[in-house]
Design a protein around this motif. Structure first.
Motif, PDB file in Angstrom:
ATOM      1  N   ASN A  25      -0.755 -17.101  13.945  1.00  0.00           N
ATOM      2  CA  ASN A  25      -1.737 -17.596  14.907  1.00  0.00           C
ATOM      3  C   ASN A  25      -3.148 -17.800  14.356  1.00  0.00           C
ATOM      4  O   ASN A  25      -3.821 -18.752  14.726  1.00  0.00           O
ATOM      5  N   LEU A  26      -3.603 -16.897  13.480  1.00  0.00           N
ATOM      6  CA  LEU A  26      -4.933 -17.020  12.896  1.00  0.00           C
ATOM      7  C   LEU A  26      -4.955 -16.243  11.580  1.00  0.00           C
ATOM      8  O   LEU A  26      -5.341 -15.076  11.549  1.00  0.00           O
ATOM      9  N   PRO A  27      -4.518 -16.870  10.490  1.00  0.00           N
ATOM     10  CA  PRO A  27      -4.430 -16.157   9.213  1.00  0.00           C
ATOM     11  C   PRO A  27      -5.788 -15.612   8.768  1.00  0.00           C
ATOM     12  O   PRO A  27      -6.782 -16.335   8.744  1.00  0.00           O
ATOM     13  N   ILE A  28      -5.817 -14.327   8.434  1.00  0.00           N
ATOM     14  CA  ILE A  28      -7.029 -13.661   7.959  1.00  0.00           C
ATOM     15  C   ILE A  28      -6.641 -12.696   6.838  1.00  0.00           C
ATOM     16  O   ILE A  28      -5.485 -12.301   6.727  1.00  0.00           O
ATOM     17  N   PRO A  29      -7.599 -12.284   6.006  1.00  0.00           N
ATOM     18  CA  PRO A  29      -7.294 -11.235   5.021  1.00  0.00           C
ATOM     19  C   PRO A  29      -7.092  -9.891   5.716  1.00  0.00           C
ATOM     20  O   PRO A  29      -7.837  -9.549   6.637  1.00  0.00           O
ATOM     21  N   ILE A  30      -6.073  -9.158   5.269  1.00  0.00           N
ATOM     22  CA  ILE A  30      -5.751  -7.848   5.855  1.00  0.00           C
ATOM     23  C   ILE A  30      -5.457  -6.857   4.734  1.00  0.00           C
ATOM     24  O   ILE A  30      -4.830  -7.207   3.735  1.00  0.00           O
ATOM     25  N   GLU A  31      -5.900  -5.626   4.925  1.00  0.00           N
ATOM     26  CA  GLU A  31      -5.525  -4.519   4.048  1.00  0.00           C
ATOM     27  C   GLU A  31      -4.758  -3.494   4.880  1.00  0.00           C
ATOM     28  O   GLU A  31      -5.027  -3.326   6.077  1.00  0.00           O
ATOM     29  N   PHE A  32      -3.813  -2.800   4.236  1.00  0.00           N
ATOM     30  CA  PHE A  32      -2.916  -1.900   4.956  1.00  0.00           C
ATOM     31  C   PHE A  32      -3.067  -0.450   4.481  1.00  0.00           C
ATOM     32  O   PHE A  32      -2.909  -0.164   3.293  1.00  0.00           O
ATOM     33  N   ILE A  33      -3.353   0.439   5.407  1.00  0.00           N
ATOM     34  CA  ILE A  33      -3.390   1.874   5.133  1.00  0.00           C
ATOM     35  C   ILE A  33      -2.129   2.496   5.720  1.00  0.00           C
ATOM     36  O   ILE A  33      -1.861   2.393   6.922  1.00  0.00           O
ATOM     37  N   GLY A  34      -1.343   3.129   4.861  1.00  0.00           N
ATOM     38  CA  GLY A  34      -0.098   3.764   5.276  1.00  0.00           C
ATOM     39  C   GLY A  34       0.607   4.249   4.030  1.00  0.00           C
ATOM     40  O   GLY A  34       0.098   4.093   2.914  1.00  0.00           O
ATOM     41  N   THR A  35       1.773   4.843   4.188  1.00  0.00           N
ATOM     42  CA  THR A  35       2.504   5.269   2.998  1.00  0.00           C
ATOM     43  C   THR A  35       3.107   4.050   2.312  1.00  0.00           C
ATOM     44  O   THR A  35       3.513   3.084   2.948  1.00  0.00           O
ATOM     45  N   GLN A  36       3.139   4.102   0.996  1.00  0.00           N
ATOM     46  CA  GLN A  36       3.502   2.944   0.179  1.00  0.00           C
ATOM     47  C   GLN A  36       4.970   3.011  -0.263  1.00  0.00           C
ATOM     48  O   GLN A  36       5.278   3.276  -1.412  1.00  0.00           O
ATOM     49  N   ASP A  37       5.871   2.797   0.717  1.00  0.00           N
ATOM     50  CA  ASP A  37       7.298   2.755   0.401  1.00  0.00           C
ATOM     51  C   ASP A  37       7.750   4.029  -0.313  1.00  0.00           C
ATOM     52  O   ASP A  37       8.392   3.983  -1.369  1.00  0.00           O
ATOM     53  N   THR A  38       7.416   5.183   0.266  1.00  0.00           N
ATOM     54  CA  THR A  38       7.748   6.460  -0.352  1.00  0.00           C
ATOM     55  C   THR A  38       8.092   7.495   0.705  1.00  0.00           C
ATOM     56  O   THR A  38       7.749   7.338   1.878  1.00  0.00           O
ATOM     57  N   PHE A  39       8.777   8.539   0.288  1.00  0.00           N
ATOM     58  CA  PHE A  39       8.998   9.693   1.156  1.00  0.00           C
ATOM     59  C   PHE A  39       7.782  10.605   1.058  1.00  0.00           C
ATOM     60  O   PHE A  39       6.953  10.464   0.152  1.00  0.00           O
ATOM     61  N   GLY A  40       7.698  11.570   1.956  1.00  0.00           N
ATOM     62  CA  GLY A  40       6.612  12.538   1.922  1.00  0.00           C
ATOM     63  C   GLY A  40       6.978  13.732   1.056  1.00  0.00           C
ATOM     64  O   GLY A  40       7.895  13.680   0.233  1.00  0.00           O
TER      65      GLY A  40
END
Length: 213
Positions: free
Chosen positions: A166-181
């Motif tokens: 709908n409205l492409p914008i730059p995005i950054e993602f905070i979360g776990t990076q494809d890993t277990f805890g």
């Protein structure tokens, strides 16, 4: 059917990877017709519990275990409607669960740098409040998502899918990076896995630098 799942995310702490589910938002939102809710604190969890009892249809309600700051009012919770916490024009931050409070702390640090944050508590991952998200990104032109979950399949995945269409914008993602805890103290794990306020601040500065001039 109402599924209420506690002990989600890294903040489960010492019980470690066998108990720290970091994939559930993605798993549940892919089920057709499933409503997915991730409240931010005690009041919102209480309000969500009451709301889903009256709701027609299957719901997945996700919440954590640790003591956490209480900063919402029960009346602020409406299924499918994002909760606006701060109004700003420089960057949108979309957060859910425990990460909302951490995003509030990050927003204060960004304000000290003269950056005005549009902060939304996206407690309902599905259905997504597309209207509120669009209003926010039209103002700011960039976003950071923050979740106590794998960046694959979670809140950031939903936001980016919506914005790219709908409205492409730059995005950054905070979360776990494809890993277990792993086992550890909750707040220390958040720092180790990049889910603290400083990481949100750094992501915000990075994404602002990517905005269209």
């Amino acid at each position: 059917v109402k599924i209420c799942a506690s002990h989600a995310g890294l903040t489960l702490g010492e019980d470690g990877a066998t108990h720290q589910i970091l994939e559930d938002i993605g798993l549940m939102k892919m089920l057709p017709g499933m409503t997915v809710i991730v409240p931010a604190d005690y009041n919102q969890t209480k309000a969500a519990t009451k709301a889903i009892a009256k709701f027609e249809g299957p719901v997945y309600l996700r919440f954590g275990r640790p003591a956490w700051p209480i900063f919402t009012k029960e009346e602020d919770f409406v299924i499918g409607k994002a909760h606006k916490i701060n109004d700003g024009s420089d960057i949108s931050i979309f957060a859910c669960g425990h990460m909302v409070w951490i995003a509030i702390e990050a927003a204060k640090k960004l304000e000290e740098k003269g950056i005005k944050v549009d902060l939304l508590n996206i407690h309902t991952i599905k259905p997504l409040d597309e209207t509120s998200i669009m209003q926010s990104i039209k103002k700011t032109g960039c976003a950071v998502t923050a979740e106590e979950h794998n960046i694959i399949g979670g809140l950031g995945d939903s936001i980016s899918q919506f914005t790219s269409k709908n409205l492409p914008i730059p995005i950054e993602f905070i979360g776990t990076q494809d890993t277990f805890g792993e086992s550890g103290k909750p707040l220390e794990l958040l720092v180790k896995y990049g889910l603290d306020a400083d990481h949100i601040v750094n992501a915000a500065l990075k994404v602002i630098s990517r905005k269209s001039k």
